[in-house]
Structure formats: C-alpha cells, structure tokens
Scaffold this motif. Structure first.
Motif, PDB file in Angstrom:
ATOM      1  N   LYS A  70      -9.914 107.519  31.361  1.00 55.75           N
ATOM      2  CA  LYS A  70      -9.020 107.999  32.415  1.00 55.75           C
ATOM      3  C   LYS A  70      -8.628 106.891  33.380  1.00 55.75           C
ATOM      4  O   LYS A  70      -7.515 106.883  33.906  1.00 55.75           O
ATOM      5  CB  LYS A  70      -9.701 109.141  33.180  1.00 55.75           C
ATOM      6  N   ARG A  71      -9.536 105.949  33.597  1.00 53.17           N
ATOM      7  CA  ARG A  71      -9.231 104.874  34.556  1.00 53.17           C
ATOM      8  C   ARG A  71      -8.066 104.000  34.056  1.00 53.17           C
ATOM      9  O   ARG A  71      -7.355 103.383  34.855  1.00 53.17           O
ATOM     10  CB  ARG A  71     -10.469 104.020  34.822  1.00 53.17           C
ATOM     11  N   MET A  72      -7.897 103.937  32.731  1.00 51.98           N
ATOM     12  CA  MET A  72      -6.781 103.163  32.177  1.00 51.98           C
ATOM     13  C   MET A  72      -5.444 103.820  32.524  1.00 51.98           C
ATOM     14  O   MET A  72      -4.482 103.134  32.903  1.00 51.98           O
ATOM     15  CB  MET A  72      -6.924 103.044  30.655  1.00 51.98           C
ATOM     16  N   ILE A  73      -5.396 105.146  32.376  1.00 50.60           N
ATOM     17  CA  ILE A  73      -4.172 105.872  32.731  1.00 50.60           C
ATOM     18  C   ILE A  73      -3.904 105.759  34.224  1.00 50.60           C
ATOM     19  O   ILE A  73      -2.759 105.550  34.660  1.00 50.60           O
ATOM     20  CB  ILE A  73      -4.280 107.359  32.315  1.00 50.60           C
ATOM     21  N   PHE A  74      -4.947 105.874  35.017  1.00 51.34           N
ATOM     22  CA  PHE A  74      -4.804 105.740  36.471  1.00 51.34           C
ATOM     23  C   PHE A  74      -4.271 104.351  36.831  1.00 51.34           C
ATOM     24  O   PHE A  74      -3.426 104.205  37.719  1.00 51.34           O
ATOM     25  CB  PHE A  74      -6.152 105.984  37.150  1.00 51.34           C
ATOM     26  N   LYS A  75      -4.753 103.342  36.121  1.00 54.05           N
ATOM     27  CA  LYS A  75      -4.321 101.971  36.355  1.00 54.05           C
ATOM     28  C   LYS A  75      -2.824 101.818  36.085  1.00 54.05           C
ATOM     29  O   LYS A  75      -2.098 101.158  36.833  1.00 54.05           O
ATOM     30  CB  LYS A  75      -5.119 101.041  35.433  1.00 54.05           C
ATOM     31  N   VAL A 125      -8.504  99.330  22.056  1.00 55.43           N
ATOM     32  CA  VAL A 125      -7.261  99.337  22.825  1.00 55.43           C
ATOM     33  C   VAL A 125      -7.588  99.406  24.310  1.00 55.43           C
ATOM     34  O   VAL A 125      -8.310 100.301  24.762  1.00 55.43           O
ATOM     35  CB  VAL A 125      -6.384 100.539  22.427  1.00 55.43           C
ATOM     36  N   ASN A 126      -7.059  98.459  25.067  1.00 53.97           N
ATOM     37  CA  ASN A 126      -7.292  98.409  26.508  1.00 53.97           C
ATOM     38  C   ASN A 126      -5.972  98.214  27.252  1.00 53.97           C
ATOM     39  O   ASN A 126      -5.011  97.660  26.699  1.00 53.97           O
ATOM     40  CB  ASN A 126      -8.232  97.246  26.863  1.00 53.97           C
ATOM     41  N   VAL A 127      -5.961  98.651  28.482  1.00 50.93           N
ATOM     42  CA  VAL A 127      -4.827  98.360  29.368  1.00 50.93           C
ATOM     43  C   VAL A 127      -4.955  96.904  29.812  1.00 50.93           C
ATOM     44  O   VAL A 127      -6.056  96.455  30.134  1.00 50.93           O
ATOM     45  CB  VAL A 127      -4.830  99.299  30.590  1.00 50.93           C
ATOM     46  N   PRO A 128      -3.876  96.127  29.794  1.00 51.88           N
ATOM     47  CA  PRO A 128      -3.964  94.717  30.196  1.00 51.88           C
ATOM     48  C   PRO A 128      -4.583  94.533  31.584  1.00 51.88           C
ATOM     49  O   PRO A 128      -4.300  95.298  32.505  1.00 51.88           O
ATOM     50  CB  PRO A 128      -2.500  94.260  30.185  1.00 51.88           C
ATOM     51  N   ASP A 129      -5.392  93.498  31.707  1.00 50.09           N
ATOM     52  CA  ASP A 129      -6.037  93.202  32.991  1.00 50.09           C
ATOM     53  C   ASP A 129      -5.041  92.610  33.983  1.00 50.09           C
ATOM     54  O   ASP A 129      -5.106  92.875  35.179  1.00 50.09           O
ATOM     55  CB  ASP A 129      -7.197  92.222  32.782  1.00 50.09           C
ATOM     56  N   LYS A 130      -4.106  91.804  33.480  1.00 49.75           N
ATOM     57  CA  LYS A 130      -3.152  91.128  34.351  1.00 49.75           C
ATOM     58  C   LYS A 130      -1.965  92.039  34.680  1.00 49.75           C
ATOM     59  O   LYS A 130      -1.579  92.885  33.886  1.00 49.75           O
ATOM     60  CB  LYS A 130      -2.660  89.834  33.700  1.00 49.75           C
ATOM     61  N   PHE A 131      -1.400  91.805  35.841  1.00 50.53           N
ATOM     62  CA  PHE A 131      -0.330  92.667  36.355  1.00 50.53           C
ATOM     63  C   PHE A 131       0.941  92.601  35.500  1.00 50.53           C
ATOM     64  O   PHE A 131       1.523  93.641  35.165  1.00 50.53           O
ATOM     65  CB  PHE A 131      -0.009  92.268  37.799  1.00 50.53           C
ATOM     66  N   LEU A 132       1.386  91.402  35.132  1.00 51.55           N
ATOM     67  CA  LEU A 132       2.643  91.271  34.385  1.00 51.55           C
ATOM     68  C   LEU A 132       2.606  91.985  33.032  1.00 51.55           C
ATOM     69  O   LEU A 132       3.521  92.763  32.716  1.00 51.55           O
ATOM     70  CB  LEU A 132       3.003  89.795  34.198  1.00 51.55           C
ATOM     71  N   LEU A 176       2.622 109.428  30.739  1.00 54.21           N
ATOM     72  CA  LEU A 176       1.898 110.662  30.435  1.00 54.21           C
ATOM     73  C   LEU A 176       2.316 111.234  29.077  1.00 54.21           C
ATOM     74  O   LEU A 176       1.481 111.766  28.343  1.00 54.21           O
ATOM     75  CB  LEU A 176       2.141 111.688  31.545  1.00 54.21           C
ATOM     76  N   PHE A 177       3.594 111.148  28.753  1.00 51.69           N
ATOM     77  CA  PHE A 177       4.045 111.670  27.470  1.00 51.69           C
ATOM     78  C   PHE A 177       3.450 110.860  26.323  1.00 51.69           C
ATOM     79  O   PHE A 177       3.053 111.415  25.288  1.00 51.69           O
ATOM     80  CB  PHE A 177       5.575 111.653  27.392  1.00 51.69           C
ATOM     81  N   ASP A 178       3.372 109.554  26.506  1.00 47.23           N
ATOM     82  CA  ASP A 178       2.747 108.692  25.504  1.00 47.23           C
ATOM     83  C   ASP A 178       1.268 109.030  25.350  1.00 47.23           C
ATOM     84  O   ASP A 178       0.734 109.092  24.242  1.00 47.23           O
ATOM     85  CB  ASP A 178       2.919 107.231  25.905  1.00 47.23           C
ATOM     86  N   HIS A 179       0.615 109.288  26.464  1.00 42.33           N
ATOM     87  CA  HIS A 179      -0.811 109.617  26.445  1.00 42.33           C
ATOM     88  C   HIS A 179      -1.060 110.958  25.754  1.00 42.33           C
ATOM     89  O   HIS A 179      -1.974 111.088  24.921  1.00 42.33           O
ATOM     90  CB  HIS A 179      -1.346 109.663  27.875  1.00 42.33           C
ATOM     91  N   LEU A 180      -0.257 111.957  26.077  1.00 41.92           N
ATOM     92  CA  LEU A 180      -0.445 113.279  25.476  1.00 41.92           C
ATOM     93  C   LEU A 180      -0.118 113.272  23.984  1.00 41.92           C
ATOM     94  O   LEU A 180      -0.709 114.038  23.210  1.00 41.92           O
ATOM     95  CB  LEU A 180       0.440 114.302  26.200  1.00 41.92           C
TER      96      LEU A 180
END
Length: 477
Positions: free
Chosen positions: A419-424, A217-224, A407-411
């Motif tokens: 952590k960099r994914m959440i920061f992103k 599972v990754n945070v999408p690279d593209k902005f949209l 944050l609620f989804d993450h917790l």
C-alpha cells in the motif's frame, strides 16, 4: 485594447476546455476497453497457442548501441520468452563499447558465412554470429556499421525469417508471455488485417532483475522516474488504449511493437532520417493501407508487457523528451497531407489534428499563456479571481486524471503489492504539476527550437544506470 484582450483570453479558455474534454473522453473510452481486456485475459487459453504447430514464426529484433551495461541480461530475458516458434536477432549498430564482445563471450558465439537480401536499404553488415550452444540456436547477432536505430531495424528485417517481427529496445525487460499476447489480435480479427500491435511499457527503476527476469516490482526511489511511472500510466492506459479502441492509434512505442513484416517491407521499412521512427512507421503503414483501400487495424494490449529503465537525471530525460518532440514534429510534417483529410477517416479527421494541436503545440500554447498572463499582470490588467479559479480547476483536473490512472492500473493488474507504494505514487501526483511538468514544457519548447532553428537531427545521449540485481542475505553456518 480590451476587445483584443477578451478575444485572446477566450481563445486560451477554448483551448483549455477542448484539451480537458479530450482527456475526459479518452479516459472514459479507455476505462471501457481496459475492463473488456482484463475480462478477456482471464478466459483466454494461451496454452493452446503455445502448443499449436501452426504458431507463426516471430522475429524479435533488438537494436543495440553501447548497451554493454545491460545487454547480456536482456538477451537472457529474450531467450526465456514463452512462445513455440521465435528467433532473436540482436543488431549491434556499430557500438563503441564492448557490447559485441560481451555478447559473443556470454553466449559462445562464432562468425558464420552469410548472404543478405537487402529488401530494405541499410548500412553494410560486417558479420553475423551464431551460438555454438544448442540451447541458443535461435539467437543471431548482426554486427553492422552504425546507421541509427531505424537503420539497425531495417538490417534485422532483411535477415529475419518470420512473417511478423517485434521491435524492442535491448535495454528493456519483456514479460515472458509478451509474444503470445501480442500475436493474439492478429488471429482474432477476421474483417480487417491487423498490421501492428503494441503493449504497455512500465518503468523498471528500483525493480529487482535477476538473469534478465523481473523478480520484484517496486516504485522508483527517485522522484523523476516516479513521475514517469504516472506519466506512462496516463499515456498508455488512458491514451493509447483509447485511441486503439477508436481506431485512431498513431504511435506504438519503439520499446515494444509487433508488426506485419510484409506491410512494413511494402512501405519501405523504417525511415532513417527521423528520430521518431516508431511513430512515423505506424502512420506510413496506415497511409499505405488506406491508399490501397485495404481494411486494417492497429491495436494496443493493456497488459504491462515491457519494463524499461527510465532516465533518472534531468539532463538525460531532457535529451529524451527533446527527441520525442522532434520526432513528433517530423512525423506530422512528413504526413501533413493527412491533416483533416477525409480520405484517411478517423485518423485524418481526429487523430492527426489531435497530435497537431494537443501534442505538438501544447507546450507552445501553454508557455504563451503563461507569458501573456505575466505581461497583463505587470500592466495591472489581470483578473486575479478568474486566474485562481482556472488554476485550481486545471490543477485538480490533472490530479484527478493522474489518480484515476494510478488506481485503475492498480485495480486491474495489482503490480505494486504494498500500500505504501500506491500512496507514494498518489503523493507524487500532487506535486508533479509543480516540480516536473514545467520541465516537460521547457523540453517541448527546446525540441521545437532545435527542430526549426538549429535543425538538429541527432538522437542525443541516453546514459544507462543498469538494472538492480537481487541482494541476498548472508546465512550463518
């Protein structure tokens, strides 16, 4: 003139206060429900359901139209679902690409004799295919004339054997445990009949898929797509979960929903003359139960049960949102007799009016407010201090709401491990109101224009990029 100006500004202010108050209320309700669901999930023994000989048959219906890019991987994912008694029905809705050919080849399928009981009207079925491989004995492929997604689902219902069916998008990846989690509320409720259940949809862009299964599972690279991750978190965890708790849920996403087949058939199946068939069916089912004085419930599961590929270009995303807007208007208009109708309880007095004022009319009112301010600014009547205060308040409320959802989804589920994914995501939330939200407003306006002026009824094209496959490093020998 100053009196008219004051009245207009008070109306805009009242609308803003109302919508923000609704959002705040829904956030509190959803937080309580999410905490409850997470605790229950930790203590629920799903293995008992898996081993039970009384587990009901669930028919998994997957309409497919020009899904050649991902169809084989997604069918493999469906075959891997953890549930003791289910069938998979893929409905090829007259695809113009090689979706059918790819499926037949990948699963060694052959045309079989069939007879169809058309309990619900649908386009003619040209053929039914079954696999020669015993491991794929629960897989059925329907080939039919094109009639749209709703018509394809009706064909699947006519063929299905289960008392319950799950409608999915064939371009989505379902969590292997989705069926047992979705069926659970149907047996827990004793006073009311559960007629439908939905689950959280998440964005699969930039995630790694292997053999139809989510492996990374990754945070999408593209902005949209990244903006859509935040948008989906707000909509599902902060919105639909709360409406479920309040018994006012009007929409279960077409990407993943489990339904009581008997009620759906009694209602006449999916309505084929709308592009918002998912919302329209839920509203019609609720009306049917209320009109027949039957106690019922529509529930939502807070688990991320389905992953879907989000549009990554403005053109495709705009087409999707245009369709969502037209589908919403269609449902509201078709069932306008619910509006502030006490007969339909919370749905009539709160849910339906909410969708009218804060979903359908929101982009129109927001655009009108912007246009009004531009006019009074050009005429030198603007109160700039009040404008800056309101702009700052609305902006920081939106940021707070988005951060809360992230944050609620993450917790709760900790899907993004780094952590960099959440920061992103948090960083994206700060710039989303400036570089993403204006497009959402424009697409909402365009959807209204296309519905009322152009009378547009088509779905629009949804081009897929396909899921990312795992990359293996070469090893030296």
């Amino acid at each position: 003139m100053s009196t008219i100006k004051t009245i207009i500004e008070l109306l805009f202010l009242l609308y803003t206060v109302c919508i923000l108050s609704f959002y705040f209320w829904l956030a509190i309700v959803s937080a309580k429900e999410l905490i409850k669901n997470v605790r229950e999930a930790k203590t629920t023994n799903f293995d008992a359901l898996l081993s039970s000989p009384f587990a009901p048959v669930i028919s998994v219906l997957a309409p497919a139209y020009n899904e050649s890019l991902t169809i084989v991987d997604n069918i493999r994912a469906l075959l891997g679902l953890y549930y003791p008694n289910f069938e998979i029905i893929v409905i090829n809705d007259g695809s113009k690409d090689d979706s059918l050919e790819k499926t037949i080849k990948a699963f060694d399928m052959e045309l079989v004799p069939f007879a169809t009981d058309y309990k619900i009207k649908c386009q003619p079925i040209r053929g039914i295919y079954k696999s020669k491989v015993k491991a794929f004995s629960n897989l059925t492929v329907i080939d039919k004339l094109n009639g749209g997604k709703a018509d394809a689902l009706n064909a699947g219902i006519n063929i299905s054997k289960g008392d319950y069916f799950i409608s999915i998008d064939v371009d989505s990846i379902i969590d292997p445990h989705a069926l047992k989690k979705l069926i659970k509320p149907f047996f827990e409720e004793t006073d009311k009949r559960v007629i439908a259940a939905g689950g959280v949809i998440q964005i699969a862009n930039s995630c790694v898929i292997e053999n139809g299964q989510m492996v990374e599972v990754n945070v999408p690279d593209k902005f949209l797509p990244r903006c859509q991750v935040i948008e989906y978190s707000r909509a599902f965890l902060m919105g639909r979960l709360a409406w479920s708790r309040l018994d006012g849920l009007l929409l279960i996403s077409g990407a993943l929903g489990l339904f009581d087949k008997e009620v759906v058939i009694n209602c006449g199946g999916y309505y084929t003359k709308t592009v918002g068939e998912d919302m329209e069916l839920v509203v019609r089912m609720r009306k049917y139960m209320a009109d027949n004085n039957q106690k019922y419930k529509v529930v939502y599961i807070s688990d991320p049960l389905c992953w879907t590929e989000a549009p990554s270009t403005l053109k495709v995303l705009g087409s999707q949102r245009n369709r969502w807007t037209r589908g919403t208007i269609d449902t509201i208009m078709l069932h306008r007799n619910i509006f502030f109708n006490r007969k339909y309880g919370f749905m009539g007095m709160v849910s339906h009016p909410y969708w009218v004022f804060f979903e359908w009319l929101a982009p129109i009112i927001e655009f009108s407010g912007i246009l009004y301010f531009i006019i009074i600014a050009l005429m030198g009547w603007a109160s700039w201090s009040f404008f800056y205060v309101m702009l700052g308040f609305v902006y920081f409320f939106a940021i707070m709401f988005s951060n809360y959802a992230i944050l609620f989804d993450h917790l709760s589920y900790n899907r993004y491990k780094k952590k960099r994914m959440i920061f992103k995501l948090l960083l994206t939330a700060w710039i989303e109101p400036f570089f993403y939200h204006p497009f959402v407003v424009y697409w909402g306006l365009r959807g209204n224009f296309d519905y009322f002026i152009k009378k547009k009824k088509s779905w629009g094209k949804m081009t897929r990029s396909g899921f990312e496959m795992p990359k293996y490093k070469k090893t030296k020998r």
